[in-house]
Motif scaffolding. Structure first.
Motif, PDB file in Angstrom:
ATOM      1  N   VAL A   3      -3.615 -22.935   6.354  1.00  0.00           N
ATOM      2  CA  VAL A   3      -4.270 -22.777   7.657  1.00  0.00           C
ATOM      3  C   VAL A   3      -3.214 -22.537   8.740  1.00  0.00           C
ATOM      4  N   LEU A   4      -2.138 -23.328   8.683  1.00  0.00           N
ATOM      5  CA  LEU A   4      -1.050 -23.164   9.640  1.00  0.00           C
ATOM      6  C   LEU A   4      -0.433 -21.774   9.518  1.00  0.00           C
ATOM      7  N   ASN A   5      -0.231 -21.306   8.297  1.00  0.00           N
ATOM      8  CA  ASN A   5       0.359 -19.987   8.068  1.00  0.00           C
ATOM      9  C   ASN A   5      -0.519 -18.899   8.675  1.00  0.00           C
ATOM     10  N   LYS A 140       3.651 -15.568   3.289  1.00  0.00           N
ATOM     11  CA  LYS A 140       3.437 -17.021   3.326  1.00  0.00           C
ATOM     12  C   LYS A 140       4.601 -17.695   4.040  1.00  0.00           C
ATOM     13  N   LEU A 141       5.216 -16.962   4.956  1.00  0.00           N
ATOM     14  CA  LEU A 141       6.432 -17.407   5.633  1.00  0.00           C
ATOM     15  C   LEU A 141       6.299 -18.801   6.239  1.00  0.00           C
ATOM     16  N   PHE A 142       5.166 -19.070   6.859  1.00  0.00           N
ATOM     17  CA  PHE A 142       5.015 -20.309   7.614  1.00  0.00           C
ATOM     18  C   PHE A 142       4.509 -21.479   6.771  1.00  0.00           C
ATOM     19  N   GLU A 211      14.303 -28.705   0.200  1.00  0.00           N
ATOM     20  CA  GLU A 211      13.252 -28.170   1.055  1.00  0.00           C
ATOM     21  C   GLU A 211      12.528 -26.993   0.394  1.00  0.00           C
ATOM     22  N   ASN A 212      11.338 -26.671   0.933  1.00  0.00           N
ATOM     23  CA  ASN A 212      10.617 -25.464   0.538  1.00  0.00           C
ATOM     24  C   ASN A 212      11.045 -24.352   1.486  1.00  0.00           C
ATOM     25  N   VAL A 213      12.116 -23.671   1.151  1.00  0.00           N
ATOM     26  CA  VAL A 213      12.668 -22.626   2.011  1.00  0.00           C
ATOM     27  C   VAL A 213      11.981 -21.301   1.710  1.00  0.00           C
ATOM     28  N   THR A 214      11.381 -20.710   2.745  1.00  0.00           N
ATOM     29  CA  THR A 214      10.717 -19.417   2.575  1.00  0.00           C
ATOM     30  C   THR A 214      11.489 -18.278   3.228  1.00  0.00           C
ATOM     31  N   GLU A 247      11.125 -15.533   0.487  1.00  0.00           N
ATOM     32  CA  GLU A 247      10.630 -14.157   0.544  1.00  0.00           C
ATOM     33  C   GLU A 247      11.398 -13.231   1.473  1.00  0.00           C
ATOM     34  N   ILE A 248      12.287 -13.749   2.347  1.00  0.00           N
ATOM     35  CA  ILE A 248      12.926 -12.864   3.309  1.00  0.00           C
ATOM     36  C   ILE A 248      14.300 -13.397   3.715  1.00  0.00           C
TER      37      ILE A 248
END
Length: 506
Positions: A3-5, A140-142, A211-214, A247-248
């Motif tokens: 939802v936040l993403n 799904k960056l956020f 951490e969950n680093v995106t 992802e980036i």
């Protein structure tokens, strides 16, 4: 988190309409920026000195205000650092970005006003995210955190004024980020602001691997050092085993081409994206707005008014300076800026080429002081990076870093040459082919170099030293320049750097 993403993606996409506006109306937007800067600063010390109240046009401004380098701006900046205000900008300036430019010993202190923080540096960071999620709507960056790899980021208080502070630009930005941005990033502020680089890498590795680093943002060279350390600690084969949702990589400061192969080894996924930005102590200038492109959109509504000096005019006592509407495609220009941080007609030392006029897109071609022109060959950083990339691709090599300098004539009938030191993670499978491809590519893309190389008349074949990984880190450490804001000079027109580096190869 989903939802936040979704919510954050929607928020950031709102800005796209404003970006489209300056893409469609670039000259009008720059004119608005120009008159706003002049009006805002007309009662400052520098505004009174150069008659800003009488400026009715760009031509008035160009006639009344001279071009400045750092040494010419320095007296005004030093006044501001001592606590005097309304010198170069009407609002209080209490932050300064310390920059050495490259590996030089002399430091520069660039003023950072609240306006330049909010309307330039922060806005650039937000636009980077806006353009990314607009290009990749399923991002799904956020859902995770952004790993920010700054420089040697300790914040210090000025001896001459206890109310003012300095650090590299990443430190200044991190110290002033809003709470929502602090919560979205890693590592902790305490770790990010550490100044001892080796200890910082170790702490960053141990802190961020949990951490969950995106996303990652940073300079390619030091990002590689961190990623390799994380793989050592976790005994992982690649970084996706540690951060499966990465992802980036938002990168800048140096050309990415020579590092692409190494990143593909560290992050072996076709879904991994790479996006270039162009930001510096003086401002945030450009962002890659198209997928799979090496062009940067010139950001025109950040409180920066742009002018350009054609490079053939650079060494003249009174060079021709042109506004944005007069630039031509493919020409090499030095950038001149007037900003909401109090820099006026300031030469930042970077050179660019325009690849598109509407919208205005650029490629960074080098530095005004980073080139080799010992024999009239006029080799710029852009040439060197392309040649290195082609040679590496042809021989399966993975580049870590490189530098080049001239070899001067050693006798009346002798020839000059270029000498290269190239550090590899993976050595070329054919060293002679690597050398051949590098030389051939330079000849293809630079007619002046090709003319000097014709039948070896003026320039002999390049002398190339193949170095194992770790050489440049060792050299930077010996110079006290270890850290993300310090970069190895790609090209030098003298041998000061080269001779030091060669001693480490003995």
């Amino acid at each position: 988190m989903e939802v936040l993403n979704t919510f954050m993606t929607w928020i950031f996409k709102i800005r796209i309409g404003q970006i489209d506006n300056f893409k469609e109306n670039p000259i009008e937007v720059q004119q608005d920026i120009f008159f706003d800067l002049i009006k805002t600063a007309r009662k400052t010390q520098i505004g009174k000195k150069y008659g800003f109240s009488d400026v009715k046009s760009y031509q008035d401004f160009a006639r009344q205000m001279p071009i400045h380098n750092y040494e010419q701006m320095q007296p005004y900046i030093e006044q501001t650092m001592k606590g005097e205000q309304n010198v170069i900008w009407p609002t209080d300036i209490n932050w300064f970005s310390k920059s050495s430019g490259t590996t030089g010993s002399r430091s520069k202190f660039i003023p950072v006003s609240q306006e330049s923080l909010e309307d330039c540096h922060f806005k650039g960071g937000k636009d980077m995210l806006s353009l990314y999620v607009n290009n990749y709507p399923n991002s799904k960056l956020f859902t995770g955190k952004s790993l920010a790899i700054g420089g040697s980021s300790q914040v210090n208080t000025l001896d001459v004024n206890k109310n003012s502070h300095y650090g590299d630009i990443s430190a200044v930005i991190m110290r002033n980020l809003p709470m929502w941005a602090q919560l979205a990033r890693t590592p902790s502020l305490e770790t990010a602001l550490m100044s001892e680089w080796e200890a910082k890498i170790e702490k960053m590795a141990n802190e961020t691997l949990k951490e969950n680093v995106t996303s990652i943002s940073g300079v390619p060279t030091w990002t590689i050092v961190l990623l390799q350390r994380i793989l050592e600690i976790t005994n992982s084969k690649n970084i996706l085993e540690v951060w499966p949702n990465l992802e980036i990589f938002f990168h800048g400061a140096v050309a990415f081409g020579p590092y692409r192969r190494l990143f593909q080894e560290l992050i072996p996924s076709e879904k991994m994206h790479y996006m270039e930005t162009y930001n510096a102590s003086e401002g945030f200038f450009g962002i890659q707005d198209k997928k799979d492109s090496d062009e940067l959109l010139l950001m025109l509504d950040y409180g920066i008014f742009y002018e350009f000096i054609p490079m053939e005019e650079w060494d003249k006592e009174d060079p021709k300076v042109i506004p944005l509407e007069e630039v031509e495609l493919g020409k090499n220009y030095a950038i001149v800026i007037s900003t909401n941080g109090g820099l006026w007609r300031y030469k930042i030392g970077d050179t660019v080429k325009f690849t598109s006029i509407r919208p205005y897109r650029i490629k960074i071609s080098g530095r005004t002081k980073h080139f080799i022109n010992a024999f009239g060959e006029e080799v710029i950083v852009e040439n060197a990076e392309k040649a290195i990339e082609v040679a590496a691709d042809a021989t399966g090599a993975t580049i870590v870093n490189f530098t080049a300098a001239p070899v001067y004539f050693d006798s009346a009938d002798g020839k000059g040459a270029h000498e290269w030191v190239i550090e590899f993670k993976t050595m070329p499978n054919d060293g002679e082919l690597f050398k051949q491809k590098l030389d051939e590519t330079l000849r293809q893309i630079n007619s002046d170099y090709d003319a000097k190389r014709y039948k070896d008349l003026a320039l002999d074949k390049p002398k190339i030293h193949f170095a194992q990984e770790g050489l440049f880190e060792k050299w930077m450490k010996a110079r006290g320049k270890l850290g993300g804001q310090n970069k190895v000079p790609r090209l030098s027109n003298d041998r000061d750097y080269m001779d030091d580096i060669l001693k480490l190869l003995e």
